[in-house]
Write an enzyme that holds these catalytic residues in place. Structure first.
Site, PDB file in Angstrom:
ATOM      1  N   ASP A 191       0.834  -1.315  -0.092  1.00 48.74           N
ATOM      2  CA  ASP A 191       0.006   0.057  -0.086  1.00 48.74           C
ATOM      3  C   ASP A 191       1.066   1.081  -0.139  1.00 48.74           C
ATOM      4  O   ASP A 191       2.338   1.021  -0.043  1.00 48.74           O
ATOM      5  CB  ASP A 191      -0.944  -0.090   1.155  1.00 48.74           C
ATOM      6  CG  ASP A 191      -2.369   0.685   0.882  1.00 48.74           C
ATOM      7  OD1 ASP A 191      -2.390   1.468   0.071  1.00 48.74           O
ATOM      8  OD2 ASP A 191      -2.972   0.250   1.782  1.00 48.74           O
ATOM      9  N   ASP A 223     -10.197   3.880  -3.287  1.00 44.19           N
ATOM     10  CA  ASP A 223     -10.920   2.510  -2.923  1.00 44.19           C
ATOM     11  C   ASP A 223     -12.440   2.393  -3.166  1.00 44.19           C
ATOM     12  O   ASP A 223     -12.910   3.383  -3.463  1.00 44.19           O
ATOM     13  CB  ASP A 223     -10.789   2.499  -1.372  1.00 44.19           C
ATOM     14  CG  ASP A 223      -9.516   2.328  -0.826  1.00 44.19           C
ATOM     15  OD1 ASP A 223      -8.618   2.301  -1.452  1.00 44.19           O
ATOM     16  OD2 ASP A 223      -9.529   2.313   0.512  1.00 44.19           O
TER      17      ASP A 223
END
Ligand code: GLA
Length: 407
Positions: free
Chosen positions: A168, A223
């Protein structure tokens, strides 16, 4: 030679951490620079888009060993493993602290048997094991990130039996994205264990332009949220992601995929019709198919979506060409994806709030008008005939008709 020195330093890592600075015959691998060789190659994994399950969309930070075991048991027995779902991935929040030598540990509260034992368990079910970290100082959930510990973390993952790393991009400050991902890719490679690298950088630094030589997939957007459309904080709706991800079709191919984010199918925020569209579009876009629901308690409709082998086959086709929109009439769209057997997967996609007839003309999908093609409906699992020129169907609101057209 230099590489060998690095590798032996890596093997010695547990013994040299701490003394590395004092005795400069040892190189602390965590201080190595990434290879930015333009001819570098990725790891050869993910020749078709990765498939599996990830904890985040449903469980967020509330993930624990019991849940992961139940997921692995279910995936191995409910038909998902046989349909191609392979990786069981624990997202953020599995972490404990770093130990005195800087090695990462798992939270023993959440994972009492430890991640090595859990990985063994997942492997014993015929599945592979994935984990999550972050290129910055902290993960998005505030856990220890891998910055400055890349080689150490890769070594730890390899020792645990990790097969997949989602990496990430929180708390990365001014880090260069390409270098940061290349560094972790090098560290993973140095372990000698094949570990798929799923880069999760949200498209900020155009990873589709440099990611192919580094990892296996890159997120292209913010997201996903479990909704048809619309932004909420840093999450966007399913169709918003489609619009970001679709134009990137030239960049995908075997071993390197545009990742439209994990599936929301079965999480309750969309209708089954919308989830069928979601799954069909992800299949067309050669996105990784990573289920994000609680697969231990699925409705029959959710199962039918996630286990639709004809749609999965479109995603997993070995040609690996990402499908794209070939006609855009506002709310009505036609998409096409060439397949390795010379046929095309086609979807008629209706974004409108009421049903609409949508038509595909053969030339739009690269066939001559006069050619007769067999048309098979991939959601009804039925042949709809041998047809020349065009195919039209009534498409439900927010729905798709998905067919395979074989000349
Ligand atoms: C970021 C990622 C998500 C998830 C969370 C975990 O937001 O994009 O997919 O991994 O972090 O904190």
């Amino acid at each position: 030679m230099k590489k060998l020195a690095h590798l032996s330093a890596l093997t010695l890592l547990p013994f040299v951490m701490g003394v590395a600075q004092a005795q400069d015959q040892f190189i602390d691998p965590n201080t190595l620079r990434p290879s930015l060789d333009p001819n570098r190659m990725s790891n050869g994994l993910a020749r078709t888009p990765q498939m599996g399950w990830n904890s985040w969309n449903k469980f967020g930070c509330n993930i624990d060993e019991k849940t992961v075991r139940r997921i692995a048991d279910t995936m191995a027995t409910n038909g998902m493993r046989d349909a191609g779902y392979e990786y069981v991935v624990i997202d953020d929040c599995w972490h404990g602290e770093r130990d005195a030598n800087g090695f990462i540990t798992e939270s023993r509260e959440k994972f009492p048997s430890g991640l090595k034992t859990l990985a063994d368990y997942v492997h014993s079910r015929g599945l592979k094991f994935g984990i999550y970290s972050d290129a910055g100082a902290k993960t998005c959930g505030g856990k220890p990130g891998s910055l400055g510990h890349e080689y150490q973390d890769a070594l730890t993952y390899a020792r645990w039996g990790v097969d997949y790393l989602k990496y990430d991009w929180c708390s990365t400050g001014t880090l260069n994205a390409e270098s940061a991902y290349a560094l972790m890719a090098d560290a993973l490679k140095a372990t000698g264990r094949p570990i798929l690298l799923a880069m999760c950088e949200w498209g900020n630094n155009r990873p589709w332009e440099w990611g192919k030589k580094i990892g296996n997939s890159w997120r292209t957007s913010s997201d996903i949220r479990d909704a048809w459309k619309g932004r909420e904080k840093w999450s966007i709706g399913m169709t918003d992601i489609v619009d970001v991800n679709e134009p990137l079709y030239p960049y995908a191919g075997p071993g390197h995929w545009n990742d439209a984010d994990m599936l929301e199918v079965g999480n309750g925020g969309m209708s089954d019709t919308e989830y069928r569209s979601h799954f069909s579009l992800w299949a067309m876009m050669t996105s990784p198919l990573i289920a994000g629901n609680d697969i231990t308690s699925m409705s029959a409709a959710t199962r039918d979506i996630l286990l639709n082998k004809e749609v999965i086959a479109v995603n997993q086709d070995r040609l690996g060409q990402q499908g794209r929109r070939v006609r855009d009439d506002g709310d009505q769209e036609v998409w096409s994806k060439p397949l390795s057997d010379g046929s095309r997967a086609v979807i008629l996609f209706n974004r409108a709030d009421k049903p609409a007839e949508i038509e595909v003309q053969w030339p739009e999908v690269g066939l001559t008008r006069s050619v007769r093609a067999s048309v098979r409906d991939l959601w009804n699992h039925k042949s709809v005939g041998n047809i020349a020129g065009r195919y039209a169907a009534l498409v439900p609101a927010h729905g798709v008709i998905m067919v395979k057209v074989t000349p």
